[in-house]
Design a protein around this motif. Structure first.
Motif, PDB file in Angstrom:
ATOM      1  N   PHE A   1      32.979  10.187  28.051  1.00 21.94           N
ATOM      2  CA  PHE A   1      31.749  10.330  29.322  1.00 21.94           C
ATOM      3  C   PHE A   1      30.984  10.458  30.440  1.00 21.94           C
ATOM      4  O   PHE A   1      30.298  11.708  30.550  1.00 21.94           O
ATOM      5  CB  PHE A   1      31.104   8.953  28.341  1.00 21.94           C
ATOM      6  N   ALA A   2      32.041   9.207  31.255  1.00 24.89           N
ATOM      7  CA  ALA A   2      32.021   9.093  32.405  1.00 24.89           C
ATOM      8  C   ALA A   2      31.881  10.555  33.333  1.00 24.89           C
ATOM      9  O   ALA A   2      31.657  10.283  34.349  1.00 24.89           O
ATOM     10  CB  ALA A   2      32.088   7.570  32.527  1.00 24.89           C
ATOM     11  N   PHE A   3      33.046  10.798  33.123  1.00 27.40           N
ATOM     12  CA  PHE A   3      34.292  11.817  33.705  1.00 27.40           C
ATOM     13  C   PHE A   3      34.168  12.940  33.394  1.00 27.40           C
ATOM     14  O   PHE A   3      35.103  14.026  34.116  1.00 27.40           O
ATOM     15  CB  PHE A   3      35.324  10.552  34.346  1.00 27.40           C
ATOM     16  N   ASP A   4      33.552  13.284  31.967  1.00 27.56           N
ATOM     17  CA  ASP A   4      33.579  14.625  31.821  1.00 27.56           C
ATOM     18  C   ASP A   4      31.471  15.069  31.727  1.00 27.56           C
ATOM     19  O   ASP A   4      31.493  15.825  32.107  1.00 27.56           O
ATOM     20  CB  ASP A   4      34.645  14.549  30.629  1.00 27.56           C
ATOM     21  N   GLU A   5      31.503  14.782  30.322  1.00 28.59           N
ATOM     22  CA  GLU A   5      30.311  15.177  30.037  1.00 28.59           C
ATOM     23  C   GLU A   5      29.319  14.632  30.960  1.00 28.59           C
ATOM     24  O   GLU A   5      28.313  15.512  31.774  1.00 28.59           O
ATOM     25  CB  GLU A   5      29.757  14.409  28.373  1.00 28.59           C
ATOM     26  N   VAL A   6      28.774  13.342  31.244  1.00 25.69           N
ATOM     27  CA  VAL A   6      27.488  12.304  32.167  1.00 25.69           C
ATOM     28  C   VAL A   6      28.598  13.605  34.142  1.00 25.69           C
ATOM     29  O   VAL A   6      27.525  14.243  34.370  1.00 25.69           O
ATOM     30  CB  VAL A   6      27.794  11.328  32.999  1.00 25.69           C
ATOM     31  N   LEU A   7      28.917  14.052  34.014  1.00 24.61           N
ATOM     32  CA  LEU A   7      29.242  14.932  35.630  1.00 24.61           C
ATOM     33  C   LEU A   7      28.698  16.504  35.719  1.00 24.61           C
ATOM     34  O   LEU A   7      28.521  16.885  36.598  1.00 24.61           O
ATOM     35  CB  LEU A   7      31.028  14.666  35.927  1.00 24.61           C
ATOM     36  N   SER A   8      29.096  16.519  33.971  1.00 22.27           N
ATOM     37  CA  SER A   8      28.604  17.963  33.843  1.00 22.27           C
ATOM     38  C   SER A   8      27.260  18.447  34.330  1.00 22.27           C
ATOM     39  O   SER A   8      26.180  19.290  34.437  1.00 22.27           O
ATOM     40  CB  SER A   8      29.030  18.688  32.807  1.00 22.27           C
ATOM     41  N   TYR A   9      26.151  17.306  34.547  1.00 27.75           N
ATOM     42  CA  TYR A   9      24.891  16.839  34.834  1.00 27.75           C
ATOM     43  C   TYR A   9      24.366  16.841  36.353  1.00 27.75           C
ATOM     44  O   TYR A   9      25.156  15.721  36.468  1.00 27.75           O
ATOM     45  CB  TYR A   9      23.898  16.779  33.612  1.00 27.75           C
ATOM     46  N   GLY A  10      23.336  17.355  36.587  1.00 34.65           N
ATOM     47  CA  GLY A  10      22.536  16.766  38.139  1.00 34.65           C
ATOM     48  C   GLY A  10      23.279  17.664  39.201  1.00 34.65           C
ATOM     49  O   GLY A  10      24.201  18.603  39.244  1.00 34.65           O
ATOM     50  N   ASN A  11      22.652  17.414  39.951  1.00 30.30           N
ATOM     51  CA  ASN A  11      22.608  18.394  41.812  1.00 30.30           C
ATOM     52  C   ASN A  11      22.967  17.155  42.910  1.00 30.30           C
ATOM     53  O   ASN A  11      23.418  17.414  44.285  1.00 30.30           O
ATOM     54  CB  ASN A  11      21.576  18.540  42.285  1.00 30.30           C
TER      55      ASN A  11
ATOM     56  N   GLN B   1      30.771  12.464  46.571  1.00 38.27           N
ATOM     57  CA  GLN B   1      29.882  11.466  48.092  1.00 38.27           C
ATOM     58  C   GLN B   1      28.333  10.711  47.500  1.00 38.27           C
ATOM     59  O   GLN B   1      28.939   8.921  47.532  1.00 38.27           O
ATOM     60  CB  GLN B   1      30.389  11.708  49.308  1.00 38.27           C
ATOM     61  N   THR B   2      27.650  11.406  47.565  1.00 40.55           N
ATOM     62  CA  THR B   2      26.578  10.628  46.858  1.00 40.55           C
ATOM     63  C   THR B   2      26.742   9.817  46.074  1.00 40.55           C
ATOM     64  O   THR B   2      26.100   8.309  45.630  1.00 40.55           O
ATOM     65  CB  THR B   2      25.364  11.907  47.236  1.00 40.55           C
ATOM     66  N   ARG B   3      27.060  10.806  44.850  1.00 41.59           N
ATOM     67  CA  ARG B   3      27.055   9.985  43.446  1.00 41.59           C
ATOM     68  C   ARG B   3      27.802   8.846  44.082  1.00 41.59           C
ATOM     69  O   ARG B   3      27.361   7.597  43.410  1.00 41.59           O
ATOM     70  CB  ARG B   3      28.032  10.874  42.947  1.00 41.59           C
ATOM     71  N   LEU B   4      28.870   8.650  44.397  1.00 38.32           N
ATOM     72  CA  LEU B   4      29.588   7.276  44.520  1.00 38.32           C
ATOM     73  C   LEU B   4      28.874   6.596  45.102  1.00 38.32           C
ATOM     74  O   LEU B   4      28.972   5.426  45.095  1.00 38.32           O
ATOM     75  CB  LEU B   4      30.985   7.656  45.476  1.00 38.32           C
ATOM     76  N   MET B   5      28.102   6.510  46.122  1.00 36.18           N
ATOM     77  CA  MET B   5      27.473   5.473  46.976  1.00 36.18           C
ATOM     78  C   MET B   5      26.095   5.288  46.175  1.00 36.18           C
ATOM     79  O   MET B   5      25.976   3.840  46.133  1.00 36.18           O
ATOM     80  CB  MET B   5      26.826   6.651  48.035  1.00 36.18           C
ATOM     81  N   VAL B   6      25.683   6.218  45.224  1.00 41.18           N
ATOM     82  CA  VAL B   6      24.615   5.861  44.306  1.00 41.18           C
ATOM     83  C   VAL B   6      25.451   4.434  43.273  1.00 41.18           C
ATOM     84  O   VAL B   6      24.488   3.737  42.716  1.00 41.18           O
ATOM     85  CB  VAL B   6      23.945   6.666  43.203  1.00 41.18           C
TER      86      VAL B   6
ATOM     87  N   LYS C   1      11.961  15.171  42.235  1.00 37.32           N
ATOM     88  CA  LYS C   1      13.011  14.623  40.427  1.00 37.32           C
ATOM     89  C   LYS C   1      14.091  14.348  39.710  1.00 37.32           C
ATOM     90  O   LYS C   1      14.736  14.567  39.259  1.00 37.32           O
ATOM     91  CB  LYS C   1      11.804  15.438  39.322  1.00 37.32           C
ATOM     92  N   GLU C   2      14.463  16.262  40.419  1.00 34.32           N
ATOM     93  CA  GLU C   2      15.906  16.907  39.550  1.00 34.32           C
ATOM     94  C   GLU C   2      16.661  16.067  40.380  1.00 34.32           C
ATOM     95  O   GLU C   2      17.913  15.048  40.069  1.00 34.32           O
ATOM     96  CB  GLU C   2      15.910  18.333  40.572  1.00 34.32           C
TER      97      GLU C   2
ATOM     98  N   ALA D   1      20.305  10.790  39.818  1.00 38.68           N
ATOM     99  CA  ALA D   1      21.119   9.915  40.220  1.00 38.68           C
ATOM    100  C   ALA D   1      21.394   9.025  38.922  1.00 38.68           C
ATOM    101  O   ALA D   1      21.994   8.150  38.160  1.00 38.68           O
ATOM    102  CB  ALA D   1      20.190   8.930  40.904  1.00 38.68           C
ATOM    103  N   VAL D   2      19.964   9.044  38.067  1.00 37.32           N
ATOM    104  CA  VAL D   2      19.765   7.874  36.291  1.00 37.32           C
ATOM    105  C   VAL D   2      20.783   8.351  35.877  1.00 37.32           C
ATOM    106  O   VAL D   2      21.633   7.733  34.844  1.00 37.32           O
ATOM    107  CB  VAL D   2      18.575   8.216  35.990  1.00 37.32           C
ATOM    108  N   THR D   3      21.193   9.856  35.804  1.00 36.90           N
ATOM    109  CA  THR D   3      22.651  10.199  34.940  1.00 36.90           C
ATOM    110  C   THR D   3      23.663   9.460  34.966  1.00 36.90           C
ATOM    111  O   THR D   3      24.581   9.751  34.066  1.00 36.90           O
ATOM    112  CB  THR D   3      22.075  11.414  34.737  1.00 36.90           C
ATOM    113  N   GLN D   4      23.663  10.229  36.413  1.00 34.14           N
ATOM    114  CA  GLN D   4      25.921   9.246  36.998  1.00 34.14           C
ATOM    115  C   GLN D   4      25.268   7.813  36.530  1.00 34.14           C
ATOM    116  O   GLN D   4      26.282   7.121  36.735  1.00 34.14           O
ATOM    117  CB  GLN D   4      25.144  10.600  37.845  1.00 34.14           C
TER     118      GLN D   4
END
Length: 248
Positions: A36-46, A50-55, A218-219, A224-227
């Motif tokens: 879920f966290a390292f495959d499915e979720v990572l396929s969404y968003g922009n 590094q930004t994802r990890l900071m969030v 919004k994207e 961020a919400v998705t990650q």
């Protein structure tokens, strides 16, 4: 079910050679979560890595998940989040989460940085003084939120005006004016912290508008919400989504 090749690759990027004890004791849960966290979720968003990890780090501080923070901090440093960026995330959390809840994260961060041979203290990032912090903080507030700030000051009861002044001088003047992170990243981190705190939907809506005003559309916020979904759970994520739809 097995852990997917994509999930394994993404996990290994953050945590090379990590040996999970939960894979032994709770293999089904780890398979579900990692896919879920390292495959499915990572396929969404922009968001970039590094930004994802900071969030996520900002969220963990707000949620008070110290053990997971330490694990993820190592992962963040492994993929290029810098020591200065890490420190600025921790420092910025103080006005939003409170020093009592951030104290242990400061020490944990210092221990991990020092274990990697990084000398402390790091180079200072402050841009204000006691004489300029209010003026610069208020200016930054207006840059992010526009005329709303003048309205807040005008509508504040006299016996509460000092809170508005403290917000301008301390939260924005002392913290948000610092270098080390640009304004768009700082406002995105604030959004992530408030989302993760829960019960602060009024402030969350304000910072959704603030993010939009400075270019985090919004994207970006939806990304961020998705990650954060695997880490904050569905109730807080859905609350954030509702706020995002109402404002954005």
């Amino acid at each position: 079910m097995a852990i997917s090749e994509t999930a394994q690759k993404n996990h290994e990027e953050l945590f090379p050679n990590h040996k999970s004890t939960l894979k032994v004791t709770d293999p089904e849960l780890i398979e579900l979560f990692d896919n879920f966290a390292f495959d499915e979720v990572l396929s969404y968003g922009n968001l970039d890595t590094q930004t994802r990890l900071m969030v996520i780090l900002a969220s963990f501080i707000a949620q008070q998940t110290l053990s997971e923070y330490k694990v993820m901090l190592d992962g963040a440093l492994n993929v290029g989040v810098t020591p200065v960026e890490v420190k600025e995330i921790v420092y910025q959390s103080v006005p939003y989460v409170g020093i009592a809840k951030v104290f242990d994260f400061i020490h944990a961060t210092n221990e991990i940085l020092e274990s990697r041979g990084i000398m402390l203290p790091l180079e200072g990032q402050s841009t204000t003084s006691m004489e300029t912090r209010f003026e610069k903080g208020l200016a930054l507030q207006k840059e992010i939120f526009g005329d709303m700030i003048d309205t807040m000051y005008k509508e504040s009861p006299a016996n509460q005006l000092h809170i508005q002044k403290l917000l301008s001088a301390n939260c924005f003047g002392d913290h948000l004016t610092r270098t080390g992170l640009d304004l768009k990243k700082r406002e995105l981190l604030t959004f992530s912290m408030i989302l993760s705190l829960g019960g602060c939907e009024s402030q969350l809506k304000g910072h959704i508008q603030g993010n939009i005003n400075i270019g985090n559309d919004k994207e970006v916020l939806l990304s961020a919400v998705t990650q954060l979904l695997p880490y904050v759970g569905y109730p807080r994520a859905l609350n954030a989504l509702r706020c995002l739809n109402e404002v954005g």
